[in-house]
Design a protein around this motif. Sequence first.
Motif, short mmCIF file in Angstrom:
data_model
loop_
_atom_site.label_atom_id
_atom_site.label_comp_id
_atom_site.label_asym_id
_atom_site.label_seq_id
_atom_site.Cartn_x
_atom_site.Cartn_y
_atom_site.Cartn_z
N UNK A 9 0.85 -1.21 0.00
CA UNK A 9 0.00 0.00 0.00
C UNK A 9 0.88 1.25 0.00
N UNK A 10 1.98 1.22 0.78
CA UNK A 10 2.93 2.35 0.79
C UNK A 10 3.52 2.54 -0.61
N UNK A 11 3.86 1.44 -1.27
CA UNK A 11 4.51 1.54 -2.59
C UNK A 11 3.54 2.11 -3.63
N UNK A 12 2.29 1.71 -3.55
CA UNK A 12 1.29 2.27 -4.48
C UNK A 12 1.14 3.77 -4.23
N UNK A 13 1.11 4.16 -2.95
CA UNK A 13 0.96 5.58 -2.60
C UNK A 13 2.19 6.37 -3.08
N UNK A 14 3.37 5.78 -2.94
CA UNK A 14 4.60 6.43 -3.39
C UNK A 14 4.57 6.67 -4.90
N UNK A 15 4.15 5.65 -5.62
CA UNK A 15 4.09 5.77 -7.09
C UNK A 15 3.10 6.86 -7.50
N UNK A 16 1.93 6.86 -6.86
CA UNK A 16 0.93 7.89 -7.17
C UNK A 16 1.47 9.28 -6.86
N UNK A 17 2.19 9.42 -5.75
CA UNK A 17 2.70 10.75 -5.39
C UNK A 17 3.77 11.20 -6.39
N UNK A 18 4.56 10.26 -6.91
CA UNK A 18 5.58 10.63 -7.89
C UNK A 18 4.97 11.03 -9.24
N UNK A 19 3.73 10.62 -9.45
CA UNK A 19 3.07 10.95 -10.73
C UNK A 19 2.05 12.08 -10.57
N UNK A 20 2.06 12.70 -9.40
CA UNK A 20 1.04 13.71 -9.09
C UNK A 20 0.93 14.79 -10.17
N UNK A 21 2.08 15.25 -10.68
CA UNK A 21 2.07 16.35 -11.65
C UNK A 21 1.92 15.86 -13.09
N UNK A 22 1.75 14.55 -13.26
CA UNK A 22 1.72 13.98 -14.61
C UNK A 22 0.27 13.85 -15.09
N UNK A 23 -0.01 14.40 -16.27
CA UNK A 23 -1.40 14.42 -16.76
C UNK A 23 -1.87 13.03 -17.17
N UNK A 24 -3.18 12.88 -17.32
CA UNK A 24 -3.81 11.58 -17.61
C UNK A 24 -3.18 10.92 -18.83
N UNK A 25 -2.92 11.71 -19.88
CA UNK A 25 -2.43 11.09 -21.13
C UNK A 25 -0.93 10.83 -21.12
N UNK A 26 -0.25 11.13 -20.02
CA UNK A 26 1.20 10.85 -19.96
C UNK A 26 1.51 9.83 -18.86
N UNK A 27 0.50 9.04 -18.50
CA UNK A 27 0.70 8.09 -17.39
C UNK A 27 0.82 6.65 -17.89
N UNK A 28 1.26 6.50 -19.14
CA UNK A 28 1.35 5.16 -19.73
C UNK A 28 2.34 4.28 -18.95
N UNK A 29 2.01 2.99 -18.90
CA UNK A 29 2.83 2.03 -18.14
C UNK A 29 2.55 0.65 -18.69
N UNK A 30 3.40 -0.28 -18.36
CA UNK A 30 3.14 -1.67 -18.76
C UNK A 30 3.70 -2.63 -17.71
N UNK A 31 2.98 -3.73 -17.52
CA UNK A 31 3.53 -4.85 -16.76
C UNK A 31 4.27 -5.74 -17.74
N UNK A 32 5.45 -6.18 -17.37
CA UNK A 32 6.19 -7.16 -18.18
C UNK A 32 6.45 -8.39 -17.31
N UNK A 33 6.38 -9.55 -17.94
CA UNK A 33 6.72 -10.80 -17.25
C UNK A 33 7.64 -11.60 -18.15
N UNK A 34 8.74 -12.07 -17.59
CA UNK A 34 9.64 -12.94 -18.33
C UNK A 34 9.65 -14.30 -17.64
N UNK A 35 9.46 -15.34 -18.45
CA UNK A 35 9.51 -16.72 -17.95
C UNK A 35 10.77 -17.38 -18.49
N UNK A 36 11.49 -18.06 -17.62
CA UNK A 36 12.63 -18.87 -18.07
C UNK A 36 12.35 -20.31 -17.69
#
Length: 202
Positions: A97-124
């Motif tokens: 929960x702290x990590x999610x809050x930290x991420x949101x606070x770091x993006x506070x000044x970032x507009x809706x259309x500049x908040x792109x992100x992706x989850x990546x998963x690598x399997x070996x």
Amino acid sequence: MELLIATGNPGKVREYEEMLATLPVKLFGLRDIGLGDMDVEETGTTLEENARLKAQAYAQASGMIALADDSGLFVDALDGAPGVYSARYGGYDLTMADRRALLLSQLQAISVDARSARFRCVIAVANPTNGELQMAEGVCEGHIAQEEDNGGAGFGYDAIFIPAGYAQNFSHIPPAEKNRISHRGRAAQAAVPLLQKLMNHT
Ligand code: IMP
């Protein structure tokens, strides 16, 4: 055929059982074979490196074909952070929960259309008898929400990640549907033909 899913988390083994249901394999978790206490440090600087390290170490230790994965959330406005460090973003003593809050606070000044992100998963997947190693990747594109909205179904960063084409975040999406579109689900789909090939070589 038998396949070791290199995780101490029984929930993750069940998830792979569903995702690899088309394969004639019996899955085991680390606890099932008495390796629940064996820890392989994720010292790599990429998901690929960590997945390979874990697959090879657990294949060696067990003598079984071993599948390991590593995933992370990559946020464009943060130059790809938290990325490979998603599980320990902000320090080891934070809660998710702290990590999610930290991420949101770091993006506070970032507009809706500049908040792109992706989850990546690598399997070996590593075969201990001939040293063969196969890698597969899955990506789920989306964006980071303006605020947390916990739908109760998720973990990690689910409550702030909205997958592309959806109005709600991952924590509102039922597990079967998430498996179909998620980075892990897509990596598992990509791993199926590789596993078939690897098992034909044993
Ligand atoms: P792991 O390699 O699958 O353990 O993932 C590393 C970290 O990435 C986890 O601790 C989570 O914080 C985050 N993560 C990975 N997959 C997901 C997901 O599907 N939803 C939310 N967070 C995730």
